[in-house]
Design an enzyme around this catalytic site. Sequence first.
Site, PDB file in Angstrom:
ATOM      1  N   ARG A  21      17.622 -46.404  -1.640  1.00  0.00           N
ATOM      2  CA  ARG A  21      18.863 -45.859  -1.074  1.00  0.00           C
ATOM      3  C   ARG A  21      19.970 -46.911  -1.007  1.00  0.00           C
ATOM      4  NH1 ARG A  21      17.022 -41.827   3.855  1.00  0.00           N
ATOM      5  NH2 ARG A  21      16.882 -39.955   2.563  1.00  0.00           N
ATOM      6  N   LYS A  44       3.285 -27.391   3.497  1.00  0.00           N
ATOM      7  CA  LYS A  44       3.478 -26.109   4.177  1.00  0.00           C
ATOM      8  C   LYS A  44       4.440 -25.148   3.493  1.00  0.00           C
ATOM      9  CE  LYS A  44       3.190 -27.946   8.845  1.00  0.00           C
ATOM     10  NZ  LYS A  44       4.347 -28.198   9.710  1.00  0.00           N
ATOM     11  N   GLY A  59      11.773 -37.204  -0.316  1.00  0.00           N
ATOM     12  CA  GLY A  59      11.268 -38.572  -0.209  1.00  0.00           C
ATOM     13  C   GLY A  59       9.876 -38.753  -0.793  1.00  0.00           C
ATOM     14  N   GLY A 118      15.489 -34.028   3.366  1.00  0.00           N
ATOM     15  CA  GLY A 118      15.962 -32.810   4.025  1.00  0.00           C
ATOM     16  C   GLY A 118      17.243 -32.280   3.393  1.00  0.00           C
TER      17      GLY A 118
HETATM   18  C1  3PG Z   1      16.581 -38.719   5.770  1.00  0.00           C
HETATM   19  O1  3PG Z   1      15.886 -39.740   5.673  1.00  0.00           O
HETATM   20  O2  3PG Z   1      16.188 -37.593   5.402  1.00  0.00           O
HETATM   21  C2  3PG Z   1      17.980 -38.865   6.275  1.00  0.00           C
HETATM   22  O3  3PG Z   1      18.334 -40.204   6.378  1.00  0.00           O
HETATM   23  C3  3PG Z   1      18.192 -38.118   7.572  1.00  0.00           C
HETATM   24  O4  3PG Z   1      17.401 -38.646   8.609  1.00  0.00           O
HETATM   25  P1  3PG Z   1      17.034 -37.718   9.850  1.00  0.00           P
HETATM   26  O5  3PG Z   1      16.051 -36.695   9.384  1.00  0.00           O
HETATM   27  O6  3PG Z   1      16.473 -38.631  10.911  1.00  0.00           O
HETATM   28  O7  3PG Z   1      18.320 -37.046  10.307  1.00  0.00           O
END
Ligand code: 3PG
Length: 394
Positions: free
Chosen positions: A35, A196, A349, A372
């Site tokens: 990142r 899931k 990720g 996310g």
């Molecule tokens: C992630 O790693 O998906 C983003 O940096 C967002 O982090 P968070 O889910 O803690 O908001």
Amino acid sequence: IKTIRDMEVTGKRVLVRVDFNVPLDQEGNVTDDTRIRAALPTIQYLIDRQARVILASHLGRPRGKVDDRYRLDPVARRLSELLGRPVVKVDDCVGDEPKRAIAGMQPGDVVLLENVRFYPGEEKNDENFARQLAELADVYVNDAFGTAHRAHASTEGVAHFLPAAAGFLMEKEITVLNQALSNPSRPFVAILGGAKVSDKIGVIENLLGKVDALLIGGGMANTFLAARGYALGKSLVEADRVALARDLMTRAEKAGVKLVLPLDLVVAEAARPEAEPRVVAVDSVPEEWMALDIGPKTVETFAAEVRDAGTVIWNGPMGVFEMAPFAAGTFGLARALAESKATTLVGGGDTAAAVEKAGVAGRMSHISTGGGASLEFLEGKVLPGVAVLMDRGK
Ligand code: 3PG
């Protein structure tokens, strides 16, 4: 969307929201700098144009309080190595300390502010906190695609108080994903995995109207197999989602989407690295065993779909790839994507890590820095961090 190219930055104080939420080891060293590297084009562009570059990020989830485990010093060190120039780390992100540091900046200097989540106002998208961030700069650039699904002060609120634009990473992520979803080369194949079904319902619903084929592996496939009537021993099955899985299969059929489930599975008595796995057909899972990966026939079937595809989107591993006995499915699929001529987009990720571990990361068309965020994008949602840039760009 307005981008950094449409903005006057020379000599300006530019507040850049990046997603430097990276994994650290016990000693606090950055273990995966993907990142950070992904944000370099924007940072370098600003340095080259003699902007004063003020970087802001969150790290982890410190819940609105100062927490030494989540300070950004290790990130500043890594960034400095990558840029080959000093990065001044400031121990606060609003108020006098950053103001002093910024007042002393020369054009082309880089400052990294402390974790914005040390203040509760960040996640509350508090207007006052957003204004305090805005006070530090002349213009705002959002390059944090990975956090664009959060309506926080540094990703959304601040954009109301400064001229705002997208950085290069943000622009690339949005363009690539939009192109795939709105105008894909066909056949358009989506591969979904992960534990899931419940995490992927929105994605499946959105993709049913777009893709030609949907391949389902990983733990979530068990629930679909259960819906087809298979007994899966001790495998993870979301009993309360079996009906939904059945409904989704019916909808896929109606929409003319080819839905492909595993034919065989790698099973073991427990998810342990020293387990002795077996390959079984989906109708032969022993009662006390559990599915932990897709089997070789399934890999071959999925690979055939990928081979002939025009566009492939992959989100979610095919098994517990962190353990060697259950990695072959995920790695085999990663290789199939690497060998395909299709546009290959990898999100999430875990999936990005798997592709990296399989040694084929460089052969994907695009690996999203969003977990996310990329999922919500695939759900068809407009991400708040993107929406405000579109609005402000009008
Ligand atoms: C992630 O790693 O998906 C983003 O940096 C967002 O982090 P968070 O889910 O803690 O908001």
